[in-house]
Design a protein around this motif. Sequence first.
Motif, PDB file in Angstrom:
ATOM      1  N   UNK A 196      64.690  62.528  35.119  1.00  0.00           N
ATOM      2  CA  UNK A 196      65.324  61.339  35.040  1.00  0.00           C
ATOM      3  C   UNK A 196      66.510  61.114  36.212  1.00  0.00           C
ATOM      4  N   UNK A 197      66.099  61.643  37.328  1.00  0.00           N
ATOM      5  CA  UNK A 197      66.883  61.532  38.481  1.00  0.00           C
ATOM      6  C   UNK A 197      65.939  60.937  39.718  1.00  0.00           C
ATOM      7  N   UNK A 198      66.806  60.357  40.618  1.00  0.00           N
ATOM      8  CA  UNK A 198      66.093  59.937  42.061  1.00  0.00           C
ATOM      9  C   UNK A 198      66.375  61.132  42.882  1.00  0.00           C
ATOM     10  N   UNK A 199      64.923  61.414  43.378  1.00  0.00           N
ATOM     11  CA  UNK A 199      64.876  62.672  44.308  1.00  0.00           C
ATOM     12  C   UNK A 199      65.370  62.220  45.722  1.00  0.00           C
ATOM     13  N   UNK A 200      65.885  63.335  46.407  1.00  0.00           N
ATOM     14  CA  UNK A 200      66.009  63.088  47.784  1.00  0.00           C
ATOM     15  C   UNK A 200      64.943  63.389  48.619  1.00  0.00           C
ATOM     16  N   UNK A 201      64.767  62.574  49.659  1.00  0.00           N
ATOM     17  CA  UNK A 201      63.659  62.645  50.652  1.00  0.00           C
ATOM     18  C   UNK A 201      63.970  63.308  51.748  1.00  0.00           C
ATOM     19  N   UNK A 202      63.155  64.359  52.285  1.00  0.00           N
ATOM     20  CA  UNK A 202      63.296  64.867  53.504  1.00  0.00           C
ATOM     21  C   UNK A 202      61.843  64.819  54.379  1.00  0.00           C
ATOM     22  N   UNK A 203      62.077  64.343  55.782  1.00  0.00           N
ATOM     23  CA  UNK A 203      60.995  64.552  56.450  1.00  0.00           C
ATOM     24  C   UNK A 203      59.949  65.589  56.521  1.00  0.00           C
ATOM     25  N   UNK A 204      58.723  65.537  56.651  1.00  0.00           N
ATOM     26  CA  UNK A 204      57.962  66.817  56.708  1.00  0.00           C
ATOM     27  C   UNK A 204      56.851  66.850  55.716  1.00  0.00           C
ATOM     28  N   UNK A 205      55.970  67.734  55.739  1.00  0.00           N
ATOM     29  CA  UNK A 205      54.811  67.985  54.784  1.00  0.00           C
ATOM     30  C   UNK A 205      55.389  69.036  53.686  1.00  0.00           C
ATOM     31  N   UNK A 206      54.431  69.548  53.164  1.00  0.00           N
ATOM     32  CA  UNK A 206      54.584  70.388  51.956  1.00  0.00           C
ATOM     33  C   UNK A 206      55.128  71.708  52.202  1.00  0.00           C
ATOM     34  N   UNK A 207      54.948  72.097  53.580  1.00  0.00           N
ATOM     35  CA  UNK A 207      55.419  73.368  53.860  1.00  0.00           C
ATOM     36  C   UNK A 207      56.619  73.089  54.911  1.00  0.00           C
ATOM     37  N   UNK A 208      57.658  72.405  54.114  1.00  0.00           N
ATOM     38  CA  UNK A 208      58.811  71.958  55.068  1.00  0.00           C
ATOM     39  C   UNK A 208      59.793  73.124  55.046  1.00  0.00           C
ATOM     40  N   UNK A 209      59.785  74.377  54.267  1.00  0.00           N
ATOM     41  CA  UNK A 209      60.254  75.594  54.839  1.00  0.00           C
ATOM     42  C   UNK A 209      60.156  76.188  56.057  1.00  0.00           C
ATOM     43  N   UNK A 210      58.870  75.829  56.732  1.00  0.00           N
ATOM     44  CA  UNK A 210      58.501  76.262  58.171  1.00  0.00           C
ATOM     45  C   UNK A 210      58.771  75.395  59.113  1.00  0.00           C
ATOM     46  N   UNK A 211      58.397  73.875  58.562  1.00  0.00           N
ATOM     47  CA  UNK A 211      58.597  72.928  59.603  1.00  0.00           C
ATOM     48  C   UNK A 211      59.936  71.911  59.788  1.00  0.00           C
ATOM     49  N   UNK A 212      60.613  72.058  58.800  1.00  0.00           N
ATOM     50  CA  UNK A 212      62.002  71.551  58.923  1.00  0.00           C
ATOM     51  C   UNK A 212      63.013  72.466  58.316  1.00  0.00           C
ATOM     52  N   UNK A 213      63.245  73.753  58.768  1.00  0.00           N
ATOM     53  CA  UNK A 213      64.176  74.849  58.259  1.00  0.00           C
ATOM     54  C   UNK A 213      65.715  74.251  58.377  1.00  0.00           C
ATOM     55  N   UNK A 214      66.088  73.675  59.396  1.00  0.00           N
ATOM     56  CA  UNK A 214      67.436  73.234  59.604  1.00  0.00           C
ATOM     57  C   UNK A 214      67.788  72.249  58.681  1.00  0.00           C
ATOM     58  N   UNK A 215      66.800  71.027  58.870  1.00  0.00           N
ATOM     59  CA  UNK A 215      67.259  69.871  57.882  1.00  0.00           C
ATOM     60  C   UNK A 215      67.155  70.370  56.439  1.00  0.00           C
ATOM     61  N   UNK A 216      66.339  71.206  55.934  1.00  0.00           N
ATOM     62  CA  UNK A 216      66.110  71.618  54.519  1.00  0.00           C
ATOM     63  C   UNK A 216      67.682  72.297  54.279  1.00  0.00           C
TER      64      UNK A 216
END
Length: 227
Positions: A196-216
């Motif tokens: 029941x919430x609106x999610x936040x959206x981050x750029x990147x694919x499923x493995x965002x922990x490796x592709x966008x660590x700073x943004x995450x």
Amino acid sequence: MATFVLIHGAADTGWSWHLVEAELRARGHDVVAPDLPCDDDSAGLREYADTVADAVGGRTDLVVVGHSFGGFTAPLVAERLGADLLVFLAGMIPSPVESPGDWWENTGLGKAVQEQAERDGGLTGHEDPYVGFLHDVPRPLAEEALRRGRDQSSTPSFAPWPLDALPDVPTKAVICEDDRFFPAAFLRRVTAERLGVTPDVIPGGHCVTLSRPKELADLLTGYLPGA
């Protein structure tokens, strides 16, 4: 200072969080990112939660983050340890008595992947992990991730999820804009239905922990009081 409890997905290891961990520690926070016993056929979700709880020990001010299949373990940990915040990251959001094995059909993932694949020329759901899963991760890092991957036991998939409801703690959801495993539109719908919430959206694919660590890391620390 918060303690971020980072729970990896299926067939993975705590190493998948190492870049995010470095970012969080640089911001002055503590991090726990254990290896779950995912290749142990005697271990189910309760044992996964035991592993995480043992790694956390007596730490407090907990932010529990579950990535992908880790979404089935994260609420168990948040409930048991009295977390201050629960975050689903491209996460499988469970329902009471639903087994992880039933989640795929119950949420309509197969149809969603097929429809998205028709729109993007077959990239979504592609069987090549470098295309369908790790497409935005630098190739050397993607190769290391695959090398470190483990077998995933089917044991946790069969038993009903053990809680009667999601824990009564503040909860956030993050979806990945370019996810080819859990398409963003699909996960946005599931998040609305189950949280029941609106999610936040981050750029990147499923493995965002490796592709966008700073943004995450920026996003996760932005959830903290006073941020």
